[in-house]
Write an enzyme that holds these catalytic residues in place. Structure first.
Site, PDB file in Angstrom:
ATOM      1  CG  ASP A 147      -1.677  -1.155   0.973  1.00 19.08           C
ATOM      2  OD1 ASP A 147      -2.025  -2.064   0.462  1.00 19.08           O
ATOM      3  OD2 ASP A 147      -1.918  -1.390   2.917  1.00 19.08           O
ATOM      4  CD  GLU A 154      -8.726  -3.444  -1.807  1.00 19.64           C
ATOM      5  OE1 GLU A 154      -9.277  -4.098  -0.911  1.00 19.64           O
ATOM      6  OE2 GLU A 154      -7.658  -4.122  -2.232  1.00 19.64           O
ATOM      7  CG  HIS A 214      -2.893   0.205  -2.242  1.00 26.85           C
ATOM      8  ND1 HIS A 214      -4.438  -0.421  -1.900  1.00 26.85           N
ATOM      9  CD2 HIS A 214      -2.855   1.215  -2.366  1.00 26.85           C
ATOM     10  CE1 HIS A 214      -4.136   0.648  -0.836  1.00 26.85           C
ATOM     11  NE2 HIS A 214      -3.252   1.583  -0.774  1.00 26.85           N
TER      12      HIS A 214
END
Length: 471
Positions: free
Chosen positions: A49, A217, A280
């Protein structure tokens, strides 16, 4: 779902504060260094991330998932971020995921998700720091940031369009983990949502729904002209199918109207080139502002799931003002440095002097076609002589490998000119599957000898780059 990992911190140990000189090493013959304008693009050997932001002060500010806190890095270069100065910001929570750092209206803000040990209680939170340098000053907790439903929420990010601030995040529709949906809402200030949440994307295509629960996401914003691009992650983050998708809208449209958003039917970045599960991502510029770069995490090896590393590569733009990421670049081929980064000297480990059981082995994926391994006994080492033409702060950026049985980290003992040795950490991702270990050090002008000796576990070294980052 527990989709993130706790990550090993403090890997870039510091040798700062010690002035090193050639001394008795003046007679040493420096290894043959090659001046390079390229690098191997694993910039952190462990992590997930990643969020990287280049500020107007010329520094890169970086953060990633570290577990119970938010750790910030600050560096003048992209490739030196792992060895950069850091600070830790405590959150008072658990399972802190995907933090981001933004500069908004004269203050710094950290957006992050945390819970109390129960994943169902994950929510987004905000902290503020009014210092010019976010590694200094005081971080003030501004509390949770939520719409009126106050449902499960992670991966929040912010952007402005036509003077209006928006918050975009990944959340649950209800109180159960059925799927993760992307939402947008208007903000009245950097820590307050003042509109209902609006769904703008849910998993629908085969590549988004091939693992359960279905996931959209990690939204990130890229604006080009009148085009707003939201790059998001989909499929199972624990699988090699994890990849990036794209939503688009026009800047002059009603961004709270779901009809304003269009989803591309295919991935825009996916497994390829020997890189698995890329996702991500965040986006930044080269030091001179001339190039656009994607910073993303990927599995350390095929099938390694949440055991991930951080990579970067440049990207371009399509005629319709959407990003063109291409495919992940071959991890065994160096790529050009971000424009404006300092060139570096590259030293091959096989050119060093070996002791104990250490020996040179040939391998096609090694940078010079060979590597040094079998550093297996306390008396084993490789010495590499370097010659720097200017004193100052340097980063050693080494290509390292570890396939020790059991999957544990290994260390080499790193010392300079016979001084005290420090642990040089090497992640476990299999033999001949190279990662990047870094260390910052202060060197005087002249010749030095860098030694890699036996530490904990077993590790190999392919070679290293040495480049100056400060006085």
């Amino acid at each position: 779902m527990n989709r993130k990992t706790w990550l090993k911190g403090g890997l870039a140990l510091m040798l700062l504060g010690t002035t090193l000189s050639g001394g008795s090493y003046e007679a040493a013959q420096a290894a043959s260094a090659q001046t390079k304008n390229d690098f191997y693009n694993v910039i952190m050997q462990d992590g997930a991330d990643p969020f990287m932001y280049r500020h107007a002060d010329g520094y890169y500010y970086f953060t990633k998932t570290t577990g119970g806190n938010v750790t910030l890095w600050r560096s003048k270069t992209m490739t030196g971020i792992d060895a950069a100065e850091t600070t830790v910001v405590e959150t008072g929570g658990q399972n802190v995921w995907a933090p981001e750092i933004h500069r908004i209206d004269g203050a710094w803000y950290i957006y992050y998700a945390k819970d109390d040990g129960d994943n169902a209680n994950h929510r987004m939170y905000v902290m503020q720091n009014k210092s010019l340098n976010p590694l200094k000053g005081t971080w003030v907790d501004k509390g949770p940031i939520a719409d009126s439903t106050n449902r499960w929420a992670i991966d929040g990010t912010v952007f402005k369009a036509r003077g209006i601030s928006y918050f975009v995040w990944s959340g649950w529709e209800g109180t159960e983990n059925v799927r993760q949906v992307l939402y947008i809402a208007r903000m009245s200030n950097p820590w307050t949502i003042d509109s209902p949440r609006v769904e703008i994307a849910r998993p629908e295509y085969q590549w988004e729904t091939n693992h359960s629960p279905n996931v959209n996401e990690g939204p990130q914003i890229l604006v080009k002209g009148n085009q707003i691009n939201i790059v998001y992650s989909a499929s199972g983050s624990w699988t090699d199918d994890y990849s990036l998708g794209l939503l688009t809208a026009k800047n002059n449209s009603d961004l709270l109207d779901p009809a304003s958003w269009t989803k591309r039917p295919d991935q825009v970045f996916k497994t390829g080139g020997g890189v698995y599960g890329p996702g991500h991502a965040s986006f930044t510029e080269s030091p001179d502002g001339q190039e656009d770069w994607i910073v993303y995490h990927a599995a350390k090896r095929q099938g390694s799931g949440w055991d991930r590393e951080i990579r970067t590569q440049p990207f371009s733009w399509n005629a319709d003002k959407t990003p063109n990421f291409g495919s992940p670049l071959d991890p065994n081929q160096p790529i050009p440095l971000p424009s404006g980064e300092p060139q570096r000297d590259r030293y091959e480990a096989e050119d060093g002097r070996l002791g104990g059981t250490a020996k040179v082995s040939q391998h096609a994926d090694s940078s010079g076609g060979a590597k040094v391994g079998y550093i297996d006994t306390p008396e084993s080492y490789v010495d590499i002589d370097v010659d720097v033409d200017k004193g100052g702060t340097y980063i050693l950026y080494a290509r390292t490998g570890n396939g020790t049985a059991g999957g544990n980290w290994s260390t080499l003992k790193l010392s300079v000119d016979g001084g005290p040795a420090s642990d040089f950490f090497v992640t476990n991702q299999g033999w001949d599957n190279w990662g990047t270990s870094t260390q910052k050090m202060t060197l005087d002008k002249g010749k030095h000898t860098i030694r890699f000796a036996k530490g904990d576990g077993y590790a190999e070294i392919d070679g290293f780059d040495l480049f100056r980052v400060g006085k």
